[in-house]
Design a protein around this motif. Structure first.
Motif, PDB file in Angstrom:
ATOM      1  N   LEU A  69      41.566  15.564   6.276  1.00  0.00           N
ATOM      2  CA  LEU A  69      40.632  15.547   5.170  1.00  0.00           C
ATOM      3  C   LEU A  69      39.573  16.630   5.363  1.00  0.00           C
ATOM      4  O   LEU A  69      39.332  17.099   6.472  1.00  0.00           O
ATOM      5  N   ASN A  70      38.944  17.030   4.256  1.00  0.00           N
ATOM      6  CA  ASN A  70      37.885  18.043   4.286  1.00  0.00           C
ATOM      7  C   ASN A  70      38.330  19.311   5.017  1.00  0.00           C
ATOM      8  O   ASN A  70      37.617  19.859   5.856  1.00  0.00           O
ATOM      9  N   LEU A  71      39.523  19.748   4.673  1.00  0.00           N
ATOM     10  CA  LEU A  71      40.112  20.934   5.296  1.00  0.00           C
ATOM     11  C   LEU A  71      39.912  22.134   4.382  1.00  0.00           C
ATOM     12  O   LEU A  71      40.309  22.111   3.208  1.00  0.00           O
ATOM     13  N   ASP A  72      39.286  23.187   4.887  1.00  0.00           N
ATOM     14  CA  ASP A  72      39.084  24.401   4.106  1.00  0.00           C
ATOM     15  C   ASP A  72      40.370  25.225   4.071  1.00  0.00           C
ATOM     16  O   ASP A  72      40.993  25.455   5.111  1.00  0.00           O
ATOM     17  N   VAL A  73      40.745  25.681   2.879  1.00  0.00           N
ATOM     18  CA  VAL A  73      41.967  26.471   2.697  1.00  0.00           C
ATOM     19  C   VAL A  73      41.626  27.710   1.874  1.00  0.00           C
ATOM     20  O   VAL A  73      40.933  27.620   0.855  1.00  0.00           O
ATOM     21  N   THR A  74      42.119  28.868   2.327  1.00  0.00           N
ATOM     22  CA  THR A  74      41.844  30.135   1.643  1.00  0.00           C
ATOM     23  C   THR A  74      43.153  30.889   1.419  1.00  0.00           C
ATOM     24  O   THR A  74      44.032  30.886   2.284  1.00  0.00           O
ATOM     25  N   VAL A 102      48.917  35.957 -10.334  1.00  0.00           N
ATOM     26  CA  VAL A 102      49.578  37.004  -9.543  1.00  0.00           C
ATOM     27  C   VAL A 102      50.475  37.822 -10.461  1.00  0.00           C
ATOM     28  O   VAL A 102      51.172  37.278 -11.325  1.00  0.00           O
ATOM     29  N   GLN A 103      50.452  39.139 -10.279  1.00  0.00           N
ATOM     30  CA  GLN A 103      51.121  40.038 -11.210  1.00  0.00           C
ATOM     31  C   GLN A 103      52.290  40.798 -10.595  1.00  0.00           C
ATOM     32  O   GLN A 103      53.091  41.374 -11.325  1.00  0.00           O
ATOM     33  N   GLU A 104      52.386  40.840  -9.269  1.00  0.00           N
ATOM     34  CA  GLU A 104      53.419  41.640  -8.621  1.00  0.00           C
ATOM     35  C   GLU A 104      54.109  40.832  -7.533  1.00  0.00           C
ATOM     36  O   GLU A 104      53.538  39.892  -6.975  1.00  0.00           O
ATOM     37  N   THR A 105      55.358  41.231  -7.237  1.00  0.00           N
ATOM     38  CA  THR A 105      56.058  40.602  -6.117  1.00  0.00           C
ATOM     39  C   THR A 105      55.394  41.023  -4.810  1.00  0.00           C
ATOM     40  O   THR A 105      54.720  42.048  -4.734  1.00  0.00           O
ATOM     41  N   GLY A 106      55.581  40.218  -3.785  1.00  0.00           N
ATOM     42  CA  GLY A 106      54.970  40.502  -2.494  1.00  0.00           C
ATOM     43  C   GLY A 106      54.713  39.212  -1.748  1.00  0.00           C
ATOM     44  O   GLY A 106      55.463  38.238  -1.886  1.00  0.00           O
ATOM     45  N   ASN A 107      53.643  39.192  -0.971  1.00  0.00           N
ATOM     46  CA  ASN A 107      53.310  38.011  -0.179  1.00  0.00           C
ATOM     47  C   ASN A 107      51.822  37.722  -0.243  1.00  0.00           C
ATOM     48  O   ASN A 107      50.993  38.648  -0.220  1.00  0.00           O
ATOM     49  N   LEU A 108      51.486  36.450  -0.328  1.00  0.00           N
ATOM     50  CA  LEU A 108      50.122  35.988  -0.151  1.00  0.00           C
ATOM     51  C   LEU A 108      50.008  35.363   1.228  1.00  0.00           C
ATOM     52  O   LEU A 108      51.000  34.905   1.798  1.00  0.00           O
ATOM     53  N   THR A 109      48.804  35.353   1.762  1.00  0.00           N
ATOM     54  CA  THR A 109      48.541  34.702   3.041  1.00  0.00           C
ATOM     55  C   THR A 109      47.667  33.484   2.802  1.00  0.00           C
ATOM     56  O   THR A 109      46.649  33.577   2.109  1.00  0.00           O
ATOM     57  N   ILE A 110      48.081  32.349   3.356  1.00  0.00           N
ATOM     58  CA  ILE A 110      47.289  31.126   3.238  1.00  0.00           C
ATOM     59  C   ILE A 110      46.743  30.774   4.617  1.00  0.00           C
ATOM     60  O   ILE A 110      47.489  30.761   5.601  1.00  0.00           O
ATOM     61  N   VAL A 111      45.433  30.561   4.696  1.00  0.00           N
ATOM     62  CA  VAL A 111      44.757  30.334   5.973  1.00  0.00           C
ATOM     63  C   VAL A 111      43.938  29.056   5.875  1.00  0.00           C
ATOM     64  O   VAL A 111      43.311  28.780   4.847  1.00  0.00           O
ATOM     65  N   SER A 112      43.951  28.294   6.966  1.00  0.00           N
ATOM     66  CA  SER A 112      43.178  27.054   6.988  1.00  0.00           C
ATOM     67  C   SER A 112      42.521  26.893   8.350  1.00  0.00           C
ATOM     68  O   SER A 112      43.095  27.255   9.378  1.00  0.00           O
ATOM     69  N   ALA A 113      41.292  26.360   8.347  1.00  0.00           N
ATOM     70  CA  ALA A 113      40.557  26.198   9.596  1.00  0.00           C
ATOM     71  C   ALA A 113      39.768  24.895   9.569  1.00  0.00           C
ATOM     72  O   ALA A 113      39.328  24.436   8.511  1.00  0.00           O
ATOM     73  N   LYS A 114      39.623  24.312  10.742  1.00  0.00           N
ATOM     74  CA  LYS A 114      38.846  23.081  10.889  1.00  0.00           C
ATOM     75  C   LYS A 114      38.402  22.975  12.338  1.00  0.00           C
ATOM     76  O   LYS A 114      39.103  23.431  13.247  1.00  0.00           O
ATOM     77  N   ALA A 115      37.248  22.386  12.549  1.00  0.00           N
ATOM     78  CA  ALA A 115      36.728  22.231  13.903  1.00  0.00           C
ATOM     79  C   ALA A 115      37.725  21.504  14.797  1.00  0.00           C
ATOM     80  O   ALA A 115      38.382  20.542  14.368  1.00  0.00           O
ATOM     81  N   ASN A 116      37.869  21.989  16.037  1.00  0.00           N
ATOM     82  CA  ASN A 116      38.754  21.406  17.044  1.00  0.00           C
ATOM     83  C   ASN A 116      40.229  21.466  16.638  1.00  0.00           C
ATOM     84  O   ASN A 116      41.033  20.622  17.037  1.00  0.00           O
ATOM     85  N   HIS A 117      40.569  22.463  15.825  1.00  0.00           N
ATOM     86  CA  HIS A 117      41.965  22.696  15.439  1.00  0.00           C
ATOM     87  C   HIS A 117      42.258  24.196  15.521  1.00  0.00           C
ATOM     88  O   HIS A 117      41.374  25.022  15.292  1.00  0.00           O
ATOM     89  N   TYR A 118      43.518  24.519  15.857  1.00  0.00           N
ATOM     90  CA  TYR A 118      43.943  25.911  15.825  1.00  0.00           C
ATOM     91  C   TYR A 118      43.975  26.387  14.370  1.00  0.00           C
ATOM     92  O   TYR A 118      44.382  25.649  13.473  1.00  0.00           O
ATOM     93  N   THR A 119      43.553  27.631  14.136  1.00  0.00           N
ATOM     94  CA  THR A 119      43.598  28.187  12.791  1.00  0.00           C
ATOM     95  C   THR A 119      45.044  28.317  12.331  1.00  0.00           C
ATOM     96  O   THR A 119      45.905  28.785  13.067  1.00  0.00           O
ATOM     97  N   PHE A 120      45.309  27.880  11.108  1.00  0.00           N
ATOM     98  CA  PHE A 120      46.655  27.957  10.533  1.00  0.00           C
ATOM     99  C   PHE A 120      46.766  29.179   9.634  1.00  0.00           C
ATOM    100  O   PHE A 120      45.850  29.489   8.871  1.00  0.00           O
ATOM    101  N   SER A 121      47.896  29.876   9.716  1.00  0.00           N
ATOM    102  CA  SER A 121      48.162  31.015   8.840  1.00  0.00           C
ATOM    103  C   SER A 121      49.633  31.004   8.438  1.00  0.00           C
ATOM    104  O   SER A 121      50.514  30.848   9.290  1.00  0.00           O
ATOM    105  N   GLY A 122      49.901  31.142   7.138  1.00  0.00           N
ATOM    106  CA  GLY A 122      51.275  31.162   6.649  1.00  0.00           C
ATOM    107  C   GLY A 122      51.410  32.116   5.470  1.00  0.00           C
ATOM    108  O   GLY A 122      50.415  32.667   4.977  1.00  0.00           O
ATOM    109  N   ASN A 123      52.632  32.314   5.002  1.00  0.00           N
ATOM    110  CA  ASN A 123      52.914  33.240   3.911  1.00  0.00           C
ATOM    111  C   ASN A 123      53.466  32.510   2.690  1.00  0.00           C
ATOM    112  O   ASN A 123      54.174  31.502   2.817  1.00  0.00           O
ATOM    113  N   ILE A 124      53.133  33.028   1.519  1.00  0.00           N
ATOM    114  CA  ILE A 124      53.691  32.555   0.257  1.00  0.00           C
ATOM    115  C   ILE A 124      54.332  33.753  -0.429  1.00  0.00           C
ATOM    116  O   ILE A 124      53.654  34.738  -0.733  1.00  0.00           O
TER     117      ILE A 124
END
Length: 223
Positions: A69-74, A102-124
């Protein structure tokens, strides 16, 4: 560790208000610390995030959920510009609305962070609304030649194996040609093309040792 503490003790006699540069550096590294350092008060955990692995051109929002819960996502575009933000709040999910669709093909990056957790990074992946669309799903690197030590580094020759996937809405009708290129000055591509049989939608194929590259002297360590 011990060596750093020992060095600090040895340097104490040289600390003074007169030696302002050293005095400041000592305070900077011991009191202020590194502003980019993540401070953990517990054993860090992994973030598990559920989000679409691919979206179509024209998409203006995505739904993201997590057991946290209360997880920041960018979400960022390929220029590392933020195009949307959200927080899973008390329900464990959020709708992230993009600044513009979104107007063009390619990739987006999704990042999430929370205290006492490893930062998450993935592709869309952003795919077209029709036709096939083949992406490189994975790449593996293995050195070859006379001097093998299990560590890829300068002066090594390297085989590159790739897994390609058709994430488009239609099958590819003809054979495909994959081309590898690099603008990095310390990499020479020895074999840059590989032939691929037609791929059905949602299917993938792995090309073992599809490409070969040569790493030249001068590569910065860990790059």
């Amino acid at each position: 560790g011990y060596a750093l503490n020992d060095a600090k003790i040895d340097a104490i006699p040289f600390m003074s208000y007169e030696n302002t540069v050293y005095y400041w550096v000592d305070y900077e590294t011991n009191i202020i610390g590194d502003p980019a350092l993540s401070v953990w008060t517990e054993v860090p955990q992994n973030i598990e995030l559920t989000y679409p692995q691919q979206i179509q051109i024209g998409t203006s929002e995505i739904e993201v959920s997590s057991s946290l819960l209360n997880l920041d996502v960018t979400v960022l575009n390929e220029n590392n510009e933020i195009i949307g933000r959200g927080n899973t709040n008390i329900i464990g999910s959020t709708i992230i609305t993009f600044d513009t669709p979104v107007q063009e093909t390619g990739n987006l990056t999704i990042v999430s962070a929370k205290a006492n957790h490893y930062t998450f990074s993935g592709n869309i992946a952003i795919v077209p609304t029709s036709g096939p669309f083949v992406i490189c799903q994975n790449a593996d690197f293995e050195e070859f030649g006379n001097y093998l030590d299990g560590s890829i580094q300068s002066l090594d020759s390297v085989n590159v194996s790739v897994t390609l996937e058709n994430i488009g809405l239609e099958n590819t009708e003809d054979n495909l040609t994959a081309v590898l290129s690099s603008d990095y000055e310390f990499v020479t591509v020895l074999n840059n093309t590989a032939e691929i049989s037609p791929l059905e939608t949602a299917s993938s194929t792995t090309l073992e040792n599809a490409f070969q590259i040569k790493l030249l002297a001068g590569i910065v360590e860990q790059t």
